[in-house]
Design a protein around this motif. Structure first.
Motif, PDB file in Angstrom:
ATOM      1  N   GLN A  29       0.822  -1.199   0.000  1.00 49.30           N
ATOM      2  CA  GLN A  29       0.000   0.000   0.000  1.00 49.30           C
ATOM      3  C   GLN A  29       0.867   1.264   0.000  1.00 49.30           C
ATOM      4  N   THR A  30       0.457   2.216  -0.824  1.00 49.05           N
ATOM      5  CA  THR A  30       1.129   3.522  -0.881  1.00 49.05           C
ATOM      6  C   THR A  30       0.102   4.600  -0.597  1.00 49.05           C
ATOM      7  N   LEU A  31       0.427   5.515   0.292  1.00 43.57           N
ATOM      8  CA  LEU A  31      -0.477   6.603   0.663  1.00 43.57           C
ATOM      9  C   LEU A  31       0.197   7.942   0.395  1.00 43.57           C
ATOM     10  N   VAL A  32      -0.474   8.778  -0.372  1.00 41.56           N
ATOM     11  CA  VAL A  32      -0.019  10.153  -0.598  1.00 41.56           C
ATOM     12  C   VAL A  32      -1.001  11.069   0.106  1.00 41.56           C
ATOM     13  N   LYS A  33      -0.531  11.820   1.075  1.00 43.45           N
ATOM     14  CA  LYS A  33      -1.418  12.585   1.941  1.00 43.45           C
ATOM     15  C   LYS A  33      -1.698  13.969   1.365  1.00 43.45           C
ATOM     16  N   ARG A  34      -2.699  14.595   1.901  1.00 47.43           N
ATOM     17  CA  ARG A  34      -3.288  15.827   1.375  1.00 47.43           C
ATOM     18  C   ARG A  34      -2.236  16.872   0.982  1.00 47.43           C
ATOM     19  N   GLY A  35      -2.475  17.443  -0.229  1.00 48.99           N
ATOM     20  CA  GLY A  35      -1.726  18.611  -0.663  1.00 48.99           C
ATOM     21  C   GLY A  35      -0.346  18.348  -1.208  1.00 48.99           C
ATOM     22  N   ALA A  36       0.108  17.082  -1.279  1.00 48.59           N
ATOM     23  CA  ALA A  36       1.464  16.791  -1.739  1.00 48.59           C
ATOM     24  C   ALA A  36       1.608  17.042  -3.244  1.00 48.59           C
ATOM     25  N   THR A  37       2.832  17.382  -3.647  1.00 50.38           N
ATOM     26  CA  THR A  37       3.168  17.577  -5.058  1.00 50.38           C
ATOM     27  C   THR A  37       4.237  16.576  -5.453  1.00 50.38           C
ATOM     28  N   ILE A  38       3.997  15.850  -6.545  1.00 51.32           N
ATOM     29  CA  ILE A  38       4.958  14.881  -7.071  1.00 51.32           C
ATOM     30  C   ILE A  38       5.315  15.338  -8.478  1.00 51.32           C
ATOM     31  N   GLY A  39       6.569  15.688  -8.693  1.00 49.02           N
ATOM     32  CA  GLY A  39       6.989  16.296  -9.952  1.00 49.02           C
ATOM     33  C   GLY A  39       7.037  15.336 -11.124  1.00 49.02           C
ATOM     34  N   ALA A  40       7.262  15.887 -12.306  1.00 49.17           N
ATOM     35  CA  ALA A  40       7.302  15.096 -13.540  1.00 49.17           C
ATOM     36  C   ALA A  40       8.398  14.041 -13.473  1.00 49.17           C
ATOM     37  N   ASN A  41       8.094  12.865 -14.032  1.00 42.95           N
ATOM     38  CA  ASN A  41       9.045  11.762 -14.189  1.00 42.95           C
ATOM     39  C   ASN A  41       9.577  11.203 -12.869  1.00 42.95           C
ATOM     40  N   CYS A  42       8.886  11.477 -11.766  1.00 43.26           N
ATOM     41  CA  CYS A  42       9.259  10.860 -10.493  1.00 43.26           C
ATOM     42  C   CYS A  42       8.871   9.385 -10.480  1.00 43.26           C
ATOM     43  N   THR A  43       9.530   8.625  -9.599  1.00 38.68           N
ATOM     44  CA  THR A  43       9.115   7.254  -9.317  1.00 38.68           C
ATOM     45  C   THR A  43       8.860   7.139  -7.828  1.00 38.68           C
ATOM     46  N   VAL A  44       7.685   6.613  -7.474  1.00 39.11           N
ATOM     47  CA  VAL A  44       7.333   6.407  -6.079  1.00 39.11           C
ATOM     48  C   VAL A  44       7.255   4.902  -5.842  1.00 39.11           C
TER      49      VAL A  44
END
Length: 527
Positions: free
Chosen positions: A435-450
């Motif tokens: 499971q992956t959780l991205v919490k409120r308001g976060a910004t993930i830039g172009a071409n990122c890997t999570v």
């Protein structure tokens, strides 16, 4: 000061308070009551006020611009209609009326006549509720999990309506507004003790698509007065106690729950008082009506808000009478979203109002997307993915099963989520999704890997091209491969002048919000 242009109709238990406030605001022209004694008393108390017994006299007075109705709920529909047709703006005490069809007709009539239609949902003019809404919208409580309200007292017994209709509209209005959504289903039960057909106590359970649940407990057979609203978030819990002294009306509890040996362990923390200027909510509500008359802009508690509350009230009543779970049908307006003809949307999906889905994107079964989202070209979401309100998912992004995005997440073009840590084409690992959780308001830039199995904190900022393989703190600024923290960001997206570790304070250069770094964690300073 406003000119004297308001007529208050009904001067009983609540009407007398409206008379007082509009008089103090310099806007009271007329009072109307069938009681000769009441009219005479108020004329003596408020010199210069016109007193009448006939509603027709109110409607015929061209100097009266706004009509305030504090009459029994059964009279609201007809009296509102007459006032709107007479060219008057209307403020009607809750509920708007008793019939949803009549409520919709009143809203349409007000629009046709160019008139203001306002419903007296008092708590939306209470400084504590406004602050609570601000805190929730800012993410200060984290993801909202549960809300409950108690409105209890001994007395105020009614014969024209049960306790659900008498007490619960305030709490329903607040809960709908705090969450920004209508419930999907409702359950209710209650007891009739003083009259066989009139409920004296009810408990209503509201279930929302976001996963939030809320319950409303109302009773006029209670040993003491209690008016309390509790909002449970995964960061903090808020308690609004309207019977407490003003400095203690809004408390935040930063309790936490940690897992040790697969067992949840609660850690309690001291309450934080939220300091607010003291004011009378009813005065603010009356002022809001006068402001709406002057600006011709609808107030927050307009007819549409009143109709939503009425819709929930009716479903609560149905559930109370039937003992069954009642589904709340979503209106056509609530179902509206836009999808390009080339997009594929599977069955068993939920898509919020105002969301836009662009070319060649695919929304798989079991996926829930909140309101006002933007899904770019060639995006794939699902199956069984949850995306919160206001998210922007840019072109060529896939959000796979196991990923949850809270509200207002930005996913830059071609960024990548994984859901298997060590994938092999030859050996399927669907049972090993992390499971992956991205919490409120976060910004993930172009071409990122999570990389899967982590949590990205609220308002974190992941620079373009970064590879994130470990948990990210709230407000952290991350760069590189593997991603490392180089600073802190504000909610607005401005870099904060804070040390990377230790303690410190900083101010967002754009908004002026204050941030505090304590023990390597950043918090917004409220109060």
């Amino acid at each position: 000061m406003h000119t004297q242009n308001i007529a208050v109709v009904g001067t009983g238990y609540w009407g007398k308070n409206l008379v007082r406030n509009f008089s103090h605001l310099g806007a009271l022209r007329m009072i109307c009551d069938i009681s000769q004694e009441a009219v005479e008393k108020f004329i003596a108390q408020y010199p210069g006020t016109v007193g009448v017994h006939s509603y027709h006299e109110v409607l015929a007075d061209k100097a009266v611009q706004g009509v305030v109705l504090a009459t029994p709920a059964a009279s609201h529909a007809a009296m509102c209609q007459q006032a709107l047709l007479a060219g008057k703006d209307v403020y009607v005490e809750k509920p708007l009326c008793l019939s949803e069809e009549e409520g919709a007709e009143l809203i349409a009539l007000a629009e046709q006549q160019g008139r203001i239609l306002m419903v007296g949902h008092l708590l939306w003019y209470h400084p504590v509720v406004l602050k609570l809404k601000e805190l929730i919208d800012a993410g200060a409580l984290g993801r909202i999990q549960y809300i409950y309200s108690n409105r209890l007292n001994l007395g105020k017994l009614r014969r024209e309506e049960n306790v659900l209709w008498s007490f619960a509209p305030h709490d329903i209005s607040v809960i709908l507004g705090l969450l920004g959504e209508m419930p999907e289903s409702i359950q209710a039960q209650g007891g009739n003790y003083l009259h066989r057909k009139i409920a004296d106590t009810t408990v209503s359970l509201l279930n929302f698509a976001s996963g939030v649940r809320a319950h409303i407990f109302v009773s006029w057979l209670h040993p003491f007065k209690e008016q309390k609203l509790v909002v449970v978030g995964d960061k903090k819990m808020a308690v609004f106690d309207d019977t407490a002294l003003w400095p203690d009306k809004l408390l935040l509890y930063p309790h936490s729950v940690e897992w040790a040996g697969n067992i949840p362990v609660a850690h309690k923390a001291e309450a934080e008082k939220v300091t607010l200027p003291e004011s009378e909510p009813l005065r603010a509500e009356c002022q809001a009506f006068l402001d709406a008359i002057a600006s011709r802009k609808p107030p927050y508690t307009d007819g549409k808000e009143g109709l939503n509350v009425l819709k929930v009230l009716n479903r609560c009543q149905h559930a109370l009478e039937s003992g069954a779970t009642v589904v709340v049908e979503q209106s056509v307006e609530e179902k509206k979203y836009r999808a390009h003809a080339s997009a594929v949307i599977d069955h068993n999906t939920v898509i919020g109002q105002g969301t836009q889905i662009w070319h060649f994107s695919h929304i798989l079964s079991g996926t829930e997307i909140g309101a006002e989202c933007s899904i770019g070209q060639n995006a794939v979401l699902g199956p069984n993915v949850r995306v919160g309100r206001g998210c922007k998912i840019q072109n060529n992004v896939s959000v796979y099963e196991g990923v949850t995005l809270e509200e207002y997440i930005f996913c830059g073009p071609s960024m990548v989520f994984t859901n298997v840590y060590n994938p092999r084409c030859e050996f399927p690992r669907k049972a090993e999704y992390r499971q992956t959780l991205v919490k409120r308001g976060a910004t993930i830039g172009a071409n990122c890997t999570v990389v899967c199995g982590i949590t990205i904190g609220s308002y974190a900022f992941i620079a373009a091209g970064a590879v994130v393989k470990a948990d990210v703190p709230d407000f952290a600024l991350m760069v590189g491969c593997p991603a490392r923290q180089i600073g802190w960001m504000s909610r607005f997206g401005e870099r904060l002048d804070l040390p990377l570790h230790g303690n410190g304070e900083a101010v967002c250069p754009h908004t002026g919000e204050r941030y505090q770094l304590t023990d390597n964690q950043v918090h917004i300073v409220y109060g």
